[in-house]
Enzyme design. Sequence first.
Site, PDB file in Angstrom:
ATOM      1  N   TYR A 184      35.508  47.610  38.023  1.00  0.00           N
ATOM      2  CA  TYR A 184      34.461  48.167  38.914  1.00  0.00           C
ATOM      3  C   TYR A 184      34.092  47.242  40.071  1.00  0.00           C
ATOM      4  CZ  TYR A 184      30.819  46.193  35.623  1.00  0.00           C
ATOM      5  OH  TYR A 184      30.023  45.434  34.831  1.00  0.00           O
ATOM      6  N   GLU A 185      33.301  47.767  40.984  1.00  0.00           N
ATOM      7  CA  GLU A 185      32.967  47.072  42.243  1.00  0.00           C
ATOM      8  C   GLU A 185      34.212  46.714  43.044  1.00  0.00           C
ATOM      9  OE1 GLU A 185      30.130  47.050  43.424  1.00  0.00           O
ATOM     10  OE2 GLU A 185      29.142  47.690  41.593  1.00  0.00           O
ATOM     11  N   GLY A 186      35.179  47.596  43.069  1.00  0.00           N
ATOM     12  CA  GLY A 186      36.434  47.305  43.739  1.00  0.00           C
ATOM     13  C   GLY A 186      37.384  46.666  42.757  1.00  0.00           C
TER      14      GLY A 186
END
Lengths: 596, 596
Positions: A439-441
């Site tokens: 997550y978050e890229g």
Amino acid sequence: MPTYKAPLRDFRFLLNDLLNIQNYGNLPGFAEATPDMVDAVLDGSAQLMEEVIAPLNQVGDLEGCKLDNGVVTTPTGFKAAYKTYCEGGWNGLTADPEYGGQGLPHVLGLAMSEMMTSANMAFGMYPGLSHGAYEAIHAWGTDEQKKLYLPRIVSGEWSGTMNLTEPHCGTDLGLLRTKAEPQADGSYKITGTKIFISAGEHDLTSNIIHLVLAKVPGGPAGIKGISLFIVPKFMVNADGSLGARNGVMCGSLEHKMGIHGNATCVLNYDGATGYLIGEKHKGMRAMFTMMNAARLGVGMQGLAVAEIAYQNAVSYAKDRVQGRSLTGTKDAGKPADPIIVHPDIRRMLLTIRAFTEGARALALWTGINIDLANKHPDPAQRQAADDLVALLTPMVKSYLTDAGYESATMAQQVWGGHGYIRENGMEQFVRDARIAMIYEGANGIQALDLVGRKLPTGMGRLLRRFFHPVEQFIQENVAGPAGKDFVMPLAKAFARLQQATAYVAEQGLKNPDEAGAASSDYLRLFALVALGHMWAQKALVAQAKLNDGAQDRAFYETKLVTARFFMERLLPDTGSLLAKVQAGGRTMMALDAANF
Amino acid sequence: MPTYKAPLRDFRFLLNDLLNIQNYGNLPGFAEATPDMVDAVLDGSAQLMEEVIAPLNQVGDLEGCKLDNGVVTTPTGFKAAYKTYCEGGWNGLTADPEYGGQGLPHVLGLAMSEMMTSANMAFGMYPGLSHGAYEAIHAWGTDEQKKLYLPRIVSGEWSGTMNLTEPHCGTDLGLLRTKAEPQADGSYKITGTKIFISAGEHDLTSNIIHLVLAKVPGGPAGIKGISLFIVPKFMVNADGSLGARNGVMCGSLEHKMGIHGNATCVLNYDGATGYLIGEKHKGMRAMFTMMNAARLGVGMQGLAVAEIAYQNAVSYAKDRVQGRSLTGTKDAGKPADPIIVHPDIRRMLLTIRAFTEGARALALWTGINIDLANKHPDPAQRQAADDLVALLTPMVKSYLTDAGYESATMAQQVWGGHGYIRENGMEQFVRDARIAMIYEGANGIQALDLVGRKLPTGMGRLLRRFFHPVEQFIQENVAGPAGKDFVMPLAKAFARLQQATAYVAEQGLKNPDEAGAASSDYLRLFALVALGHMWAQKALVAQAKLNDGAQDRAFYETKLVTARFFMERLLPDTGSLLAKVQAGGRTMMALDAANF
């Protein structure tokens, strides 16, 4: 059940001896961060996390969150613990005093955040998301918005979320479909479905402030038509009291591999009232304020889970007796020796430790630079620090989570078969740590950010913010007493990074797929050099302390051993990573998709 | 839900073109393995695994096994599928025709076993454990024991287990406490607690034949006092019919990270009747017969899970559209390009594939050598093959499971956030694959086996069984047309292996901890060279096929690309591994246990 002791001695070493935070007294917030205050924050935070938050980690994993008719219940104990956390003022530790925060340095907030995540990653995500929402509103909200929302987010009375992902788009937000229809009163009606919303619905706070990406009809196509909106779960009256329920509902909770204690929601927006924050169609810029903070936070998750996994692997390795040392019996009083006598067990433990301690130094150094970027009176210094943070962020996010997962896996391995059993808690660390790589890229996106965006910025300006101090450090110390053992290996690895950089820059310019092909290996190579830079500095400090007759000799001697282990056993990977970077992308691009 | 297609084309390539099984017609079993028979086995096995066994994989994970009053129920569908599997004769595929088996080559059994494990690892463990019990009884049982137990194990009517671990001992079996008291009738009364017993109790078969390590009172201390016993769940009458329930009960099922569909039992032996198998106090030797077979099987698990994870990562990468290719739009008809256009996605996919296909070649080569060791008429050839198997076993077990887990993790990464969601099945592969690094001797133990036992045997005799053919292959082919791309990289990696071997041999002789310190990195370096040897040979075969105008050009061209990727992106790790080996053990042994 696993136990946790905050690594306070290491935090003090890093803050006081390596980063010398006492030298930044001229910055707002740092003046208040007196040695006594820093001690109080570290000790108080450690106590809370060890005694209140950590015991809920396994409970959260086993119980998970429950959804009943739109209402989400967090695991047993989470609500009371969250109350204790807020009452202690921890939620506003680094927040702006104008909105009720304590205004302490960001670097201290990172230390607390590491401890909270080690203790209970799923729990820590609730305040973590709030912090992201705080950052976005603080940076982009109107004065009115800030006054309305920030005090209660800072106190923890309300929480926050980030709403980016939709079923058909995550990385490529240009595809998003959630609509924001302008209303006569200047508000918007938000309609669409968001997925994977961490802390999207729960029972910890009286209100949840969703920050939502959506498109105003008629705007530009793709990513340039995205705007950011504040969508409160309950409408907020002008005096801050709560009004009617807004049109956003939790449709379901995801069943996940880990972080069961955090509610990962599908949120359905059905004409919910939203308020534009920042400029229309400039939502991505505002969102990145949240994302950059979040990416550092996610990087810390990798490190934090590795830390507690390490601690519990060490205690098992000291406790479990099995077989005899290869060089003869070490504990004749027992039926076998503790497995920590075995070199391969030590290899695993020291690999984790060389990572966590190096990563902690890198993360806190990044944290200091966030403080400098935000608060330094000199704009040039602010820019320099901001550049460095921008360069380091993808590495902290990506390398710390990759190596954090590998570390959790290794710690589980030390436990043998018992590590595979749920009750012992070691496998939870692996499952929890896994999400941080995604997550978050996803980490591959971080690598592309590094080679595609950060390297070219200002013709390598960001890069020079790192290369110059490293070059200077090597020059100044290579001939010194620690030069051979700690500076030469760094110099060798740094030379590889320079070669790799030249390759990526040159080839990537000709063909962007070449930069993409190199990106992940390049990022890892770069991150290893960044950790190597930290370890070489730490070794020099530790050596100086020992030379000065420091009392705590075992601590500094252990630092030297771990630094040496890093140089001997982790840094050599830079050699193979350079070879992989230089292999280029021709082979991987050669296959037709059909032939995979 | 994930899907599975057996990699039949690759199996045929390996069996027919690389290993040339048609050349072994003089060995028992191989004569029957005509091309038609091999095709029938591969196709039939593929169909069963794809259509019957694979659909139960997620069911097994979600339901798990249930224990109620000593009775274990397997997940929905397992019993019917097991029946189908047995009725098809698959359980006795490679077993001795004297006891109802088909006597086909072991290498074919490995191929089937890979398919079964890809389809459903937890399911495949039930027959897998039976196979281990079969091997032990076949090798060490009396004629009477063989006649009594083997036919029903071969048919699948009964299953088998291995009982080694106890709560306080796993690796160090010398510590075990389970007692075997001799009785007047020549049997023994077995009393003790065994844990982590896979397939220890279940509802698939009418009887379970436990093979149990225990100590006969008065025997030598430690590992030399261990004997092996047959302990049936139900007593077996002389005519093979079932008698009374024996005194062994399942006390509880473990809650595990993965392989939920397999019952991992605590077995309590309370004066259970057991029968000595093999010689008294020589139980470890008999147990190793099972363990060596089991270790290859476990290695296959790493490969097999990686294979199905790869397949599902590929289909997602072709299907999921997100962003545009770095070199410009590839599919203008869609809102975005499929993510397989991105080099970093291809890097992950090809890394898995270069591993799985290389590992499959190595495993099947090991399998052929098991057949040669068992069946070759020339004792010298038998010994040579047995030596090679002994050398390769720890590498197959350890490297294939480590890289299998890394591959499953990478395949999950391709799925992004959706890979973390249970329903999509990618995270199950990671959780299932994890155990293979631990059981049947944790991977660190395999590494010690390699450096501490296999290297010194016969002054390096085992080692030469591998080194000589590799040297010869390099000499013969380095100047050939594929020399530069495929043989030179192998030669470079092999030179590193020779250096590492010299280091380990020399330093380990002076100080066993030095061998231990090097062991894991050395094993991985060795395994990479072994895979490199396979890939170089495959590249030569593929090139020759193309030169000969083979029809299936895309297949052979893809082989060449994947071989090249292996040389460029996986084999370079041998460089950093050598550096780690040569770093020695001084640093990791420097710390007092208290300072970890």
